[in-house]
Design a protein around this motif. Structure first.
Motif, PDB file in Angstrom:
ATOM      1  N   HIS A 131      15.295  59.861 112.236  1.00  0.00           N
ATOM      2  CA  HIS A 131      14.963  58.449 112.102  1.00  0.00           C
ATOM      3  C   HIS A 131      15.944  57.668 112.951  1.00  0.00           C
ATOM      4  CE1 HIS A 131      12.637  59.724 108.582  1.00  0.00           C
ATOM      5  NE2 HIS A 131      13.652  60.543 108.394  1.00  0.00           N
ATOM      6  N   GLU A 132      15.447  56.669 113.648  1.00  0.00           N
ATOM      7  CA  GLU A 132      16.341  55.920 114.518  1.00  0.00           C
ATOM      8  C   GLU A 132      16.362  54.458 114.119  1.00  0.00           C
ATOM      9  OE1 GLU A 132      15.628  56.544 118.631  1.00  0.00           O
ATOM     10  OE2 GLU A 132      17.119  55.062 119.223  1.00  0.00           O
ATOM     11  N   ILE A 133      17.557  53.909 114.024  1.00  0.00           N
ATOM     12  CA  ILE A 133      17.688  52.466 113.893  1.00  0.00           C
ATOM     13  C   ILE A 133      18.122  51.984 115.267  1.00  0.00           C
ATOM     14  CG2 ILE A 133      18.826  50.582 112.692  1.00  0.00           C
ATOM     15  CD1 ILE A 133      19.424  52.508 110.423  1.00  0.00           C
ATOM     16  N   PRO A 134      17.239  51.336 116.014  1.00  0.00           N
ATOM     17  CA  PRO A 134      17.558  51.031 117.402  1.00  0.00           C
ATOM     18  C   PRO A 134      18.369  49.745 117.500  1.00  0.00           C
ATOM     19  CG  PRO A 134      15.333  50.347 116.925  1.00  0.00           C
ATOM     20  CD  PRO A 134      15.908  50.847 115.629  1.00  0.00           C
ATOM     21  N   ALA A 135      19.180  49.641 118.531  1.00  0.00           N
ATOM     22  CA  ALA A 135      19.782  48.386 118.946  1.00  0.00           C
ATOM     23  C   ALA A 135      20.501  47.618 117.837  1.00  0.00           C
ATOM     24  CB  ALA A 135      18.702  47.499 119.576  1.00  0.00           C
ATOM     25  N   LEU A 136      21.637  48.145 117.422  1.00  0.00           N
ATOM     26  CA  LEU A 136      22.530  47.378 116.557  1.00  0.00           C
ATOM     27  C   LEU A 136      23.716  46.969 117.419  1.00  0.00           C
ATOM     28  CD1 LEU A 136      22.657  49.672 113.427  1.00  0.00           C
ATOM     29  CD2 LEU A 136      21.426  47.530 113.672  1.00  0.00           C
ATOM     30  N   LEU A 137      24.460  45.972 116.971  1.00  0.00           N
ATOM     31  CA  LEU A 137      25.697  45.644 117.680  1.00  0.00           C
ATOM     32  C   LEU A 137      26.606  46.866 117.621  1.00  0.00           C
ATOM     33  CD1 LEU A 137      26.429  42.031 116.489  1.00  0.00           C
ATOM     34  CD2 LEU A 137      25.666  42.802 118.739  1.00  0.00           C
ATOM     35  N   GLU A 138      27.344  47.072 118.725  1.00  0.00           N
ATOM     36  CA  GLU A 138      28.159  48.278 118.831  1.00  0.00           C
ATOM     37  C   GLU A 138      29.003  48.557 117.580  1.00  0.00           C
ATOM     38  OE1 GLU A 138      30.559  48.040 122.274  1.00  0.00           O
ATOM     39  OE2 GLU A 138      28.997  48.882 123.545  1.00  0.00           O
ATOM     40  N   GLU A 139      29.736  47.522 117.142  1.00  0.00           N
ATOM     41  CA  GLU A 139      30.642  47.763 116.005  1.00  0.00           C
ATOM     42  C   GLU A 139      29.848  48.023 114.731  1.00  0.00           C
ATOM     43  OE1 GLU A 139      31.272  43.375 117.203  1.00  0.00           O
ATOM     44  OE2 GLU A 139      30.660  45.251 118.121  1.00  0.00           O
ATOM     45  N   ASP A 140      28.703  47.318 114.579  1.00  0.00           N
ATOM     46  CA  ASP A 140      27.847  47.577 113.418  1.00  0.00           C
ATOM     47  C   ASP A 140      27.366  49.022 113.422  1.00  0.00           C
ATOM     48  OD1 ASP A 140      28.168  45.011 112.803  1.00  0.00           O
ATOM     49  OD2 ASP A 140      26.103  44.375 113.164  1.00  0.00           O
ATOM     50  N   ALA A 141      26.963  49.470 114.610  1.00  0.00           N
ATOM     51  CA  ALA A 141      26.427  50.827 114.723  1.00  0.00           C
ATOM     52  C   ALA A 141      27.471  51.853 114.324  1.00  0.00           C
ATOM     53  CB  ALA A 141      25.946  51.087 116.149  1.00  0.00           C
ATOM     54  N   SER A 142      28.694  51.705 114.844  1.00  0.00           N
ATOM     55  CA  SER A 142      29.674  52.748 114.521  1.00  0.00           C
ATOM     56  C   SER A 142      30.116  52.648 113.063  1.00  0.00           C
ATOM     57  CB  SER A 142      30.862  52.732 115.481  1.00  0.00           C
ATOM     58  OG  SER A 142      31.307  51.425 115.659  1.00  0.00           O
ATOM     59  N   GLU A 143      30.120  51.411 112.553  1.00  0.00           N
ATOM     60  CA  GLU A 143      30.470  51.265 111.141  1.00  0.00           C
ATOM     61  C   GLU A 143      29.403  51.925 110.267  1.00  0.00           C
ATOM     62  OE1 GLU A 143      31.019  47.899 107.742  1.00  0.00           O
ATOM     63  OE2 GLU A 143      30.242  47.333 109.707  1.00  0.00           O
ATOM     64  N   LEU A 144      28.142  51.668 110.640  1.00  0.00           N
ATOM     65  CA  LEU A 144      27.031  52.237 109.893  1.00  0.00           C
ATOM     66  C   LEU A 144      27.065  53.761 109.934  1.00  0.00           C
ATOM     67  CD1 LEU A 144      24.466  51.186 108.416  1.00  0.00           C
ATOM     68  CD2 LEU A 144      23.220  51.789 110.475  1.00  0.00           C
ATOM     69  N   ARG A 145      27.350  54.286 111.125  1.00  0.00           N
ATOM     70  CA  ARG A 145      27.414  55.734 111.285  1.00  0.00           C
ATOM     71  C   ARG A 145      28.469  56.329 110.361  1.00  0.00           C
ATOM     72  NH1 ARG A 145      29.937  56.767 116.583  1.00  0.00           N
ATOM     73  NH2 ARG A 145      31.696  56.145 115.317  1.00  0.00           N
ATOM     74  N   ASP A 146      29.667  55.694 110.377  1.00  0.00           N
ATOM     75  CA  ASP A 146      30.743  56.221 109.534  1.00  0.00           C
ATOM     76  C   ASP A 146      30.392  56.119 108.059  1.00  0.00           C
ATOM     77  OD1 ASP A 146      31.996  56.637 111.866  1.00  0.00           O
ATOM     78  OD2 ASP A 146      33.356  54.917 111.718  1.00  0.00           O
ATOM     79  N   ARG A 147      29.743  55.010 107.714  1.00  0.00           N
ATOM     80  CA  ARG A 147      29.405  54.797 106.311  1.00  0.00           C
ATOM     81  C   ARG A 147      28.385  55.839 105.841  1.00  0.00           C
ATOM     82  NH1 ARG A 147      26.343  50.132 104.246  1.00  0.00           N
ATOM     83  NH2 ARG A 147      26.225  50.524 101.997  1.00  0.00           N
ATOM     84  N   ILE A 148      27.320  56.020 106.645  1.00  0.00           N
ATOM     85  CA  ILE A 148      26.300  57.005 106.252  1.00  0.00           C
ATOM     86  C   ILE A 148      26.927  58.392 106.176  1.00  0.00           C
ATOM     87  CG2 ILE A 148      24.168  58.163 106.960  1.00  0.00           C
ATOM     88  CD1 ILE A 148      23.272  55.543 108.184  1.00  0.00           C
ATOM     89  N   SER A 149      27.735  58.700 107.170  1.00  0.00           N
ATOM     90  CA  SER A 149      28.330  60.028 107.208  1.00  0.00           C
ATOM     91  C   SER A 149      29.208  60.259 105.983  1.00  0.00           C
ATOM     92  CB  SER A 149      29.098  60.197 108.512  1.00  0.00           C
ATOM     93  OG  SER A 149      30.311  60.838 108.290  1.00  0.00           O
ATOM     94  N   MET A 150      29.866  59.182 105.512  1.00  0.00           N
ATOM     95  CA  MET A 150      30.704  59.324 104.321  1.00  0.00           C
ATOM     96  C   MET A 150      29.833  59.496 103.063  1.00  0.00           C
ATOM     97  SD  MET A 150      33.516  56.769 102.860  1.00  0.00           S
ATOM     98  CE  MET A 150      32.221  56.079 101.874  1.00  0.00           C
ATOM     99  N   LEU A 151      28.796  58.651 102.989  1.00  0.00           N
ATOM    100  CA  LEU A 151      27.919  58.713 101.815  1.00  0.00           C
ATOM    101  C   LEU A 151      27.134  60.022 101.762  1.00  0.00           C
ATOM    102  CD1 LEU A 151      26.511  55.090 101.811  1.00  0.00           C
ATOM    103  CD2 LEU A 151      28.043  56.090 100.133  1.00  0.00           C
ATOM    104  N   ALA A 152      26.866  60.568 102.942  1.00  0.00           N
ATOM    105  CA  ALA A 152      26.064  61.797 102.991  1.00  0.00           C
ATOM    106  C   ALA A 152      26.866  62.993 102.536  1.00  0.00           C
ATOM    107  CB  ALA A 152      25.540  62.023 104.405  1.00  0.00           C
ATOM    108  N   ARG A 153      28.168  62.786 102.326  1.00  0.00           N
ATOM    109  CA  ARG A 153      29.015  63.902 101.937  1.00  0.00           C
ATOM    110  C   ARG A 153      28.896  64.232 100.449  1.00  0.00           C
ATOM    111  NH1 ARG A 153      34.467  62.349 104.156  1.00  0.00           N
ATOM    112  NH2 ARG A 153      33.315  61.763 106.022  1.00  0.00           N
ATOM    113  N   VAL A 154      27.772  63.861  99.863  1.00  0.00           N
ATOM    114  CA  VAL A 154      27.565  64.138  98.447  1.00  0.00           C
ATOM    115  C   VAL A 154      27.387  65.631  98.246  1.00  0.00           C
ATOM    116  CG1 VAL A 154      26.389  63.199  96.443  1.00  0.00           C
ATOM    117  CG2 VAL A 154      25.949  62.236  98.700  1.00  0.00           C
ATOM    118  N   ASP A 155      27.791  66.100  97.090  1.00  0.00           N
ATOM    119  CA  ASP A 155      27.606  67.521  96.838  1.00  0.00           C
ATOM    120  C   ASP A 155      26.133  67.862  96.727  1.00  0.00           C
ATOM    121  OD1 ASP A 155      30.050  68.569  97.042  1.00  0.00           O
ATOM    122  OD2 ASP A 155      30.622  68.161  94.963  1.00  0.00           O
ATOM    123  N   GLU A 156      25.830  69.009  97.236  1.00  0.00           N
ATOM    124  CA  GLU A 156      24.438  69.457  97.298  1.00  0.00           C
ATOM    125  C   GLU A 156      23.843  69.680  95.899  1.00  0.00           C
ATOM    126  OE1 GLU A 156      20.994  70.559  99.107  1.00  0.00           O
ATOM    127  OE2 GLU A 156      22.722  69.638 100.040  1.00  0.00           O
TER     128      GLU A 156
END
Lengths: 159, 472
Positions: A131-156
């Motif tokens: 799934h792609e979220i296109p065209a976010l502001l650069e800082e928003d994009a990297s913040e979002l990436r880090d946030r999702i990556s952190m939240l995705a670290r849930v135990d299986e």
């Protein structure tokens, strides 16, 4: 009835999409011109060139002027603790739910056009879909990436 | 250094065949282009190539060794660049022994070892070892993984198992849809063959055929069709002959194949969904195919995209079958939540739209043949109606059951935790009618599979998305 997601993407997305579309449509026009030149050299009927020009014209209107605006207006996303909620549409409204525990990895991407406007897109991959979220502001994009990556670290799978 | 064991020398043959198989297209192409001029060169070049290939095959056999050491399967291979692959026994997901026709002549098997990581081919595959050696390997590689082996041994007799009967197999063959594919193949081969038959011969034959009565031609084509149908039966028989599925503790174990004996191990926790397929031919007879979507695995398994759990069984036997082998997927609901009546018009329109275009074209260009699109149109209308009638869903706890039809009717049973993403789609007209399309994605093989049910009640889709949502 589920409410649509709240966050919109960066308004500069329209410009970036217009440029990308213009490049593709530009190729159409070049082909049209080539056809016109060939027709005049070999004395073919001009009808073909005229039809090509008409097609290019319609494409230009659709892809450069109409669709980027429509697309921007409907593009929404929201990231919750448990899942990502995405809405996009041109003709068909589509709303997607991606649970955090299914996210395999998140990428940010930036092509030359997006770079010009300091934009970046975020790509979320599960084992079966991307799934792609296109065209976010650069800082928003990297913040979002880090946030999702952190939240995705849930135990299986305690589901 | 490499004190491991080599494969059976027959592996040389398999290496050779494999390379030839991969280059088959190039070889045929070369043959066609060079068949007139410079045919001599073609032969010369190809014999040089063949010799090189033989050397290559022997060398790669010679350099390929394997051994079990320190709880690892260690494979070393590569002619110039030595490659070593160590696979920890704990990581091995499945070990499959398969035997092709040539394997069976020499009493050999191919051992395929797979780990969870997915790739285009098996993690390691020993092309040819003696049957006894293959079994020794399997036991050794599995032994350390299941300390409960003794318990398992005692349960051996009680392991639920299903075997296909000859009658069923025959029925499966005669109702398989592959007739159409074979027909297409036949037509293709024939049209290509045309080039190789001298023209004079061809003209004579055509004249001869025209000279015959129409009835004879019809008779001939019926005979050809029956022959093709018999080929279809034979194909299914060879593929699914001796089909046996067994469940032991946490694996399904499938053996099949009349000539080429294939084994397949499916760990239960890799099953993503179970499906029931009812094709147009089999449905009126009350027969279905049961299959599963399995994550990972490799393309060279020779399986189509889904793994067949049982090629053909009566619809009312499915319940018992699932109860014994996959109890989690048993207990089908009596009735599904159907689509609302107002969805019917969308279904009919979707099915008939392409035919309508064809109708217009035929009406314009070939008015005398107008009955052809009319027949198609009625067929499409009927299919559209069936698609509408067969679509539905049912939720039971954490389990979702969907049913839809493209040509065959599909019923998919999917658990909540296996669904990777959920999508609701709606266009303007659907919105006005309070309908919506639902799309689910699951993992299947190396990628994903997506299931779409069109024009459901919007409220139902919203309920399902709430059911799916992790945000409560």
């Amino acid at each position: 009835m589920r409410q649509p997601p709240i966050n919109t993407i960066a308004p500069d997305a329209i410009k970036a999409w217009k440029i990308t579309a213009a490049i593709v449509v530009g190729v159409f026009w070049l082909l049209t011109i080539a056809l016109a030149i060939i027709s005049s050299i070999f004395e073919y009927s001009y009808w073909y060139a005229a039809i090509a020009a008409a097609i290019s014209g319609v494409c230009t209107y659709l892809f450069v002027f109409l669709i980027p605006k429509l697309r921007f207006r409907r593009w929404r996303y929201e990231v919750f603790e448990q899942e990502i909620y995405i809405q996009h549409s041109i003709m068909i409204v589509s709303r997607t739910l991606v649970p955090m525990i299914r996210v395999q990895h998140v990428d940010t991407k930036q092509g030359p056009v997006l770079k010009k406007y300091q934009l970046a897109s975020v790509t979320i991959s599960t084992a079966a879909t991307t799934h792609e979220i296109p065209a976010l502001l650069e800082e928003d994009a990297s913040e979002l990436r880090d946030r999702i990556s952190m939240l995705a670290r849930v135990d299986e799978d305690d589901v | 250094m490499s004190n491991g064991e080599r494969l059976h020398p027959a592996a040389i043959l398999f290496n050779f065949i494999k390379v030839i198989k991969e280059a088959l297209f190039a070889i045929i192409l070369g043959f066609i282009t060079f068949r007139d001029e410079s045919f001599f060169y073609f032969i010369l070049i190809s014999s040089v190539l063949v010799i090189l290939l033989i050397i290559y095959s022997v060398a790669s056999w010679y350099r390929y060794t394997y051994r079990i050491e320190a709880d690892e399967l260690r494979v070393e291979y590569g002619i110039f660049i030595r490659k070593k692959r160590f696979i920890s026994i704990n990581r091995i997901q499945s070990i499959d022994l398969t035997a092709g026709v040539i394997h069976r002549i020499f009493n050999l098997v191919k051992v395929k070892i797979e780990t969870a990581g997915s790739g285009m081919s098996s993690e390691a595959s020993l092309t040819a070892v003696k049957l006894a050696e293959g079994e020794r390997l399997r036991n050794e590689l599995k032994k350390e993984r299941t300390p409960l082996n003794d318990v398992e041994e005692q349960l051996v007799d009680e392991e639920p198992s299903y075997k296909i009967s000859f009658k069923r197999l025959f029925l499966a063959g005669s109702t398989s849809g592959s007739i159409g594919i074979i027909l297409a193949l036949f037509a293709f081969v024939f049209s290509e063959l045309e080039q190789f038959i001298p023209n004079r011969f061809y003209d004579n034959t055509v004249e001869w055929i025209i000279g015959l009565s129409l009835f004879f031609i019809i008779g001939l084509s019926i005979v050809v069709l029956i022959l093709l149908w018999l080929f279809g039966i034979a194909g299914t028989m060879i593929k699914y002959g001796n089909f046996t599925i067994t469940r032991n503790k946490d694996e399904l174990f499938i053996t099949r194949g009349l000539l080429e004996k294939k084994q397949l191990t499916i760990p239960l926790r890799r099953i993503q969904a179970v499906g029931i397929q009812e094709s147009l031919i089999r449905q009126p007879l009350g027969y279905v195919t049961v299959f599963a979507e399995v994550a990972g695995g490799s393309m060279d398994k020779g399986e189509e995209f889904s793994t067949v759990l049982f090629p053909i069984m009566k619809a009312d036997e499915v319940e018992d079958f699932l109860q014994e082998l996959l109890p989690d997927y048993a207990k089908q609901p009596e009735e599904l939540n159907p689509l609302p009546k107002r969805a019917l018009k969308f279904y009919l329109l979707r099915a008939t739209l392409p035919i309508t275009l064809m109708f217009a074209a035929v009406l314009y260009f070939l008015p005398p043949f107008i009955w052809i699109p009319i027949v198609f149109f009625i067929g499409a209308l009927f299919l559209g109606f069936l698609r509408f009638k067969d679509a539905g869903y049912d939720v039971e706890g954490k389990r979702l059951l969907l049913s839809y039809r493209t040509v065959s009717k599909m019923t998919m049973i999917i658990y909540h935790k296996r669904i990777q993403a959920f999508e609701k789609k709606q266009h303007k007209i659907q919105k006005a009618q309070e309908l919506a399309t639902m799309k689910l994605s699951i993992i299947a093989g190396l990628g994903g599979k997506h299931y779409t049910v069109k024009d459901m009640e919007e409220r139902d889709v919203d309920l399902l998305s709430d059911w799916y949502s992790y945000r409560k």
